[in-house]
Structure formats: structure tokens, C-alpha cells
Write a protein that holds these residues in place. Structure first.
Motif, short mmCIF file in Angstrom:
data_model
loop_
_atom_site.label_atom_id
_atom_site.label_comp_id
_atom_site.label_asym_id
_atom_site.label_seq_id
_atom_site.Cartn_x
_atom_site.Cartn_y
_atom_site.Cartn_z
N THR A 1 10.59 -0.07 2.69
CA THR A 1 11.14 -0.66 3.92
C THR A 1 11.44 -2.13 3.71
O THR A 1 12.50 -2.62 4.12
CB THR A 1 10.15 -0.47 5.08
OG1 THR A 1 9.92 0.93 5.27
CG2 THR A 1 10.69 -1.08 6.36
N ALA A 2 10.53 -2.84 3.07
CA ALA A 2 10.76 -4.27 2.81
C ALA A 2 11.98 -4.45 1.91
O ALA A 2 12.81 -5.35 2.16
CB ALA A 2 9.53 -4.89 2.16
N LEU A 3 12.13 -3.61 0.91
CA LEU A 3 13.30 -3.73 0.02
C LEU A 3 14.59 -3.40 0.76
O LEU A 3 15.62 -4.03 0.53
CB LEU A 3 13.13 -2.83 -1.20
CG LEU A 3 12.09 -3.30 -2.23
CD1 LEU A 3 11.85 -2.24 -3.28
CD2 LEU A 3 12.53 -4.61 -2.87
N PHE A 4 14.55 -2.41 1.65
CA PHE A 4 15.74 -2.10 2.45
C PHE A 4 16.09 -3.26 3.38
O PHE A 4 17.27 -3.58 3.57
CB PHE A 4 15.54 -0.83 3.28
CG PHE A 4 15.93 0.43 2.56
CD1 PHE A 4 17.25 0.69 2.23
CD2 PHE A 4 14.97 1.36 2.21
CE1 PHE A 4 17.60 1.85 1.57
CE2 PHE A 4 15.30 2.51 1.55
CZ PHE A 4 16.63 2.77 1.23
N LEU A 5 15.08 -3.89 3.98
CA LEU A 5 15.33 -4.99 4.91
C LEU A 5 15.96 -6.19 4.22
O LEU A 5 16.75 -6.91 4.84
CB LEU A 5 14.04 -5.39 5.61
CG LEU A 5 13.52 -4.40 6.65
CD1 LEU A 5 12.16 -4.83 7.18
CD2 LEU A 5 14.51 -4.23 7.79
N VAL A 6 15.62 -6.42 2.96
CA VAL A 6 16.22 -7.54 2.24
C VAL A 6 17.43 -7.08 1.43
O VAL A 6 17.98 -7.85 0.64
CB VAL A 6 15.20 -8.26 1.33
CG1 VAL A 6 14.08 -8.86 2.15
CG2 VAL A 6 14.67 -7.35 0.24
N ARG A 7 17.86 -5.85 1.66
CA ARG A 7 19.02 -5.24 1.00
C ARG A 7 18.91 -5.28 -0.52
O ARG A 7 19.88 -5.54 -1.23
CB ARG A 7 20.31 -5.89 1.47
CG ARG A 7 20.53 -5.70 2.94
CD ARG A 7 21.71 -6.47 3.44
NE ARG A 7 21.68 -6.45 4.90
CZ ARG A 7 22.68 -6.08 5.64
NH1 ARG A 7 23.81 -5.71 5.09
NH2 ARG A 7 22.59 -6.11 6.95
N GLY A 8 17.71 -5.01 -1.00
CA GLY A 8 17.48 -5.03 -2.43
C GLY A 8 16.90 -3.73 -2.95
O GLY A 8 16.33 -3.71 -4.04
N SER B 1 -1.44 5.49 -1.00
CA SER B 1 -0.30 5.26 -1.90
C SER B 1 1.02 5.44 -1.18
O SER B 1 1.94 4.62 -1.34
CB SER B 1 -0.37 6.24 -3.08
OG SER B 1 -1.45 5.96 -3.89
N LEU B 2 1.13 6.51 -0.41
CA LEU B 2 2.39 6.76 0.29
C LEU B 2 2.65 5.71 1.37
O LEU B 2 3.80 5.33 1.60
CB LEU B 2 2.39 8.17 0.87
CG LEU B 2 2.38 9.28 -0.18
CD1 LEU B 2 2.22 10.64 0.47
CD2 LEU B 2 3.63 9.23 -1.04
N SER B 3 1.61 5.22 2.02
CA SER B 3 1.79 4.14 3.00
C SER B 3 2.30 2.87 2.33
O SER B 3 3.19 2.20 2.85
CB SER B 3 0.47 3.85 3.71
OG SER B 3 0.04 4.96 4.44
N LEU B 4 1.73 2.56 1.19
CA LEU B 4 2.19 1.38 0.45
C LEU B 4 3.63 1.58 -0.04
O LEU B 4 4.44 0.65 0.01
CB LEU B 4 1.26 1.10 -0.73
CG LEU B 4 1.49 -0.20 -1.48
CD1 LEU B 4 1.36 -1.40 -0.55
CD2 LEU B 4 0.49 -0.33 -2.61
N LEU C 1 10.05 0.87 -8.01
CA LEU C 1 8.99 1.20 -8.96
C LEU C 1 8.37 -0.05 -9.60
O LEU C 1 7.17 -0.10 -9.82
CB LEU C 1 9.51 2.14 -10.04
CG LEU C 1 9.69 3.59 -9.61
CD1 LEU C 1 10.35 4.39 -10.71
CD2 LEU C 1 8.37 4.20 -9.22
N VAL C 2 9.20 -1.04 -9.89
CA VAL C 2 8.66 -2.28 -10.48
C VAL C 2 7.73 -2.98 -9.48
O VAL C 2 6.66 -3.46 -9.86
CB VAL C 2 9.81 -3.21 -10.94
CG1 VAL C 2 9.32 -4.61 -11.23
CG2 VAL C 2 10.50 -2.62 -12.16
N THR C 3 8.12 -3.01 -8.22
CA THR C 3 7.27 -3.63 -7.19
C THR C 3 5.95 -2.87 -7.06
O THR C 3 4.88 -3.47 -7.02
CB THR C 3 8.00 -3.68 -5.85
OG1 THR C 3 9.24 -4.35 -6.01
CG2 THR C 3 7.17 -4.39 -4.80
N LEU C 4 6.03 -1.53 -6.98
CA LEU C 4 4.79 -0.74 -6.89
C LEU C 4 3.93 -0.89 -8.14
O LEU C 4 2.70 -0.97 -8.04
CB LEU C 4 5.12 0.74 -6.68
CG LEU C 4 5.27 1.24 -5.26
CD1 LEU C 4 5.49 2.74 -5.25
CD2 LEU C 4 4.11 0.88 -4.40
#
Length: 126
Positions: free
Chosen positions: A81-88, A72-75, A95-98
Motif C-alpha cells: 500500500t505504501a509503495l502504491f501510494l508513492v507510485r513506486g 507477514s501478510l499484514s506487513l 520484495l526488496v523492501t520486505l
């Protein structure tokens, strides 16, 4: 699909959406952060591991619970990280993505567990 598997899958799928709903509560209150922390730490991993075929014996259950938190923590780290990279990145987007990933994972068969492949899964309930 058996009723037992639905009893496990539906709460796992709804746990993430409950965590998203909890963010509407006042900041810093335990009813807000407890469901979020529990979901982020265990929800996605349990959704990926637990919906197994057959009844899990104790060795496979222990293995699933032990692997749920790191998975869970890895995901969670990957999503953030993906959200930070796309500045979102925001708590809600995270939480919605998870929650969406957990809902999809709960609908799929669980990942095979090494203890399950070594005979820790029985054909009936003990």
C-alpha cells in the motif's frame, strides 16, 4: 549472541534476498514463485516473532508459527500500500523492501509472545 539464535536469524535474513534473487528466473516457473510466496507469507512474521530469549516450549512455538503468516501478510499489505501510494510499486521494490525489513527484524530481539509470558519459555532446552 548464541550460536542457536544465529542459526535461526541468518536464514531468516537471507530468505528475503533469496526470494529477490529468484525473481531473475523465468516467469511462471515453480523455482521462481515458490520461494517468493513462502517468503512473503512467513518470512517477515517469523523474523519478528522467533528470535526469542531462552528456549521456546511447544506452546510458544505453535503460537509463533500460527501468528507468523497473518503478521507477514499484514506487513506485506502495508508495504505494498505504501509503495502504491508513492507510485513506486513493482514486484522488485516490494520484495526488496520486505527483505530489508526482514533483515532488520532478524537482527532485533523477537516480539514477546503471550504464551512466552505465561511460562512457555524455559531456561534450558527440553
Amino acid at each position: 549472541m548464541t550460536l542457536d539464535r544465529l542459526r535461526l536469524r541468518v536464514p531468516l535474513a537471507l530468505a528475503g534476498w533469496g526470494a529477490v534473487a529468484a525473481t531473475a528466473l523465468p516467469g511462471g516457473s515453480p523455482p521462481r514463485w515458490v520461494p517468493v510466496v513462502l517468503f512473503v507469507c512467513f518470512g517477515p512474521g517469523l523474523a519478528l516473532l522467533l528470535p526469542q530469549r531462552g528456549t521456546l516450549r511447544p506452546a510458544a512455538r505453535i503460537e509463533a508459527v500460527a501468528l507468523a503468516a497473518p503478521l507477514s501478510l499484514s506487513l506485506a499489505v502495508t508495504v505494498s500500500t505504501a509503495l502504491f501510494l508513492v507510485r513506486g510499486f513493482s514486484a522488485t521494490a516490494f520484495l526488496v523492501t520486505l527483505a530489508a525489513l526482514t533483515t532488520v527484524a532478524a537482527a532485533l530481539p523477537g516480539l514477546p509472545l503471550p504464551a512466552a509470558t505465561r511460562g512457555a519459555v524455559g531456561s534450558g532446552g527440553r
